[in-house]
Design a protein around this motif. Sequence first.
Motif, PDB file in Angstrom:
ATOM      1  N   THR A  11      35.382  -5.851   0.560  1.00 47.38           N
ATOM      2  CA  THR A  11      35.038  -5.257   1.856  1.00 47.38           C
ATOM      3  C   THR A  11      33.528  -5.153   2.068  1.00 47.38           C
ATOM      4  O   THR A  11      33.078  -4.402   2.934  1.00 47.38           O
ATOM      5  N   LEU A  48      41.991  -2.541  16.171  1.00 48.36           N
ATOM      6  CA  LEU A  48      41.289  -2.999  14.975  1.00 48.36           C
ATOM      7  C   LEU A  48      42.243  -3.494  13.892  1.00 48.36           C
ATOM      8  O   LEU A  48      43.216  -2.827  13.553  1.00 48.36           O
ATOM      9  N   ASP A  49      41.922  -4.673  13.364  1.00 44.72           N
ATOM     10  CA  ASP A  49      42.490  -5.152  12.113  1.00 44.72           C
ATOM     11  C   ASP A  49      41.283  -5.497  11.246  1.00 44.72           C
ATOM     12  O   ASP A  49      40.512  -6.403  11.582  1.00 44.72           O
ATOM     13  N   ASN A  50      41.112  -4.774  10.149  1.00 42.57           N
ATOM     14  CA  ASN A  50      39.874  -4.920   9.370  1.00 42.57           C
ATOM     15  C   ASN A  50      39.604  -6.346   8.908  1.00 42.57           C
ATOM     16  O   ASN A  50      38.451  -6.745   8.740  1.00 42.57           O
ATOM     17  N   ARG A 104      36.828  -8.644   5.225  1.00 37.12           N
ATOM     18  CA  ARG A 104      36.427  -8.328   6.598  1.00 37.12           C
ATOM     19  C   ARG A 104      36.339  -9.590   7.465  1.00 37.12           C
ATOM     20  O   ARG A 104      35.890  -9.538   8.596  1.00 37.12           O
ATOM     21  N   TYR A 121      32.804  -1.985  18.456  1.00 40.16           N
ATOM     22  CA  TYR A 121      33.937  -1.156  18.042  1.00 40.16           C
ATOM     23  C   TYR A 121      33.919   0.157  18.795  1.00 40.16           C
ATOM     24  O   TYR A 121      32.875   0.800  18.925  1.00 40.16           O
ATOM     25  N   ARG A 131      37.439  -8.424  11.651  1.00 39.51           N
ATOM     26  CA  ARG A 131      36.152  -7.961  12.174  1.00 39.51           C
ATOM     27  C   ARG A 131      35.070  -9.038  12.296  1.00 39.51           C
ATOM     28  O   ARG A 131      34.512  -9.267  13.354  1.00 39.51           O
TER      29      ARG A 131
END
Lengths: 367, 57
Positions: free
Chosen positions: A96, A209-211, A197, A142, A214
């Motif tokens: 991440t 949001l879907d990580n 990500r 975001y 991004r």
Amino acid sequence: MSRAREFADLAGSADAGGITGRNIVINGAMQVAQRATSASAKSSAGFHVVDRFKFINNTSTGAVDIEQSTTVPAGQGFGYSLKVSTSTAKATLTGTNEFGIQQRIEGQNLQVLNHGTSSASKATLSFWVRSNKTGTYVVWFYKEGSNRNIQRQFTISSADTWEKKALTIDGDTSGSIANDNSNELEFFIVLGTGPDRSSGTAPTAWETLDNADRYVGQTVNILDSTSNTFYLTGVQLEIGEKATPFDHSESYGETLAKCQRYYFKFLEGSTKEIGVAWYYTAAHASFMLRYPTTMRATPTGIDTTGTGYYTIYRNGGSDAINSITFENGSTEQYSAYNNSEASGTAGQAGLVRSTNASAKVEFDAEL
Amino acid sequence: MDEMTITNAQYTSDLNATIKCTIDGVEMQVPCDPDNRHYAEIQKQIASGDLTIADAE
């Protein structure tokens, strides 16, 4: 004058920077740097140099030097840019990992976007960039309040050359923006990402949001070499699909006041007055600190401490004190005291002053 | 994006209006204001069982 002529003149005025106050971004010209004008070997997130721009770094080992630089695009009216230089490389970002530059915006500054309604407006983020690293970069938008995101991409095609970029995002008919002091929109200029990500599908329209989505499309990792630099200035977010010239009409003082809503350096260095003290008891001296503008929230108080960093002058003598305890704060002021070194007589008054070059008092109400 | 390392949390006085703690290596005094990002993070870490606040001395 015909209506057509009026509209033509209006458009011309905008092109010349004649319509003012349209930039939603604060300190986009990187003029204000209350905390510091440079910071070395930063491996963690924080507001290290220029105001309102937060440096994000969760890579653990990758580190950068950050600077308020005088390297700027020629002829554009800028005095400063934000410069990031890799000081400790991390060639491959993992998991991440995320690394870049962010600004968060209060909801009450965003009502003009009309998000959550059928009148939702498009908005355009424009900025000047320069880097030795050519390739594709992502800017991620975001909305924390509704957990919705969208991204746009830009390309640096010529190394070490200033380029102006303009990215237009759609209005969002879902996901309303609270009209308050909370973080309701952030943009994040990505300078590197790990696979967790960037392994999904790029959110090219506003969506939940879907990580993994991004930063899909980011090809550049500024951290991959200590030879890398990235410059940024002239950041402007405005309503509509057109990037107008940067709004230079705002004075330094106006920008400083806007920044002080989020962070205020009360003092740094020796012989700076803090306020009037009174001895509540012989060993407890109280005083007040006021901010120059109403802050976004009750701020965190930060006092740099050390032996004799501050002094209370009273009754022909003085008490050297090491620290300040912030007691009861608001968006306007703080009460504070010292009850560890103060040694006077109840009822006496005095003057509190910094008495060491390393003394520093700060208030932080950032988003 | 807001991961903070918070240690040594303690109320500064009996008012329980401010918490002295160390955040990412810097000693700070955080007001009990839910709009304050440091306090919001303290609350999150308390809820997850990762942080407790000592009473004032």
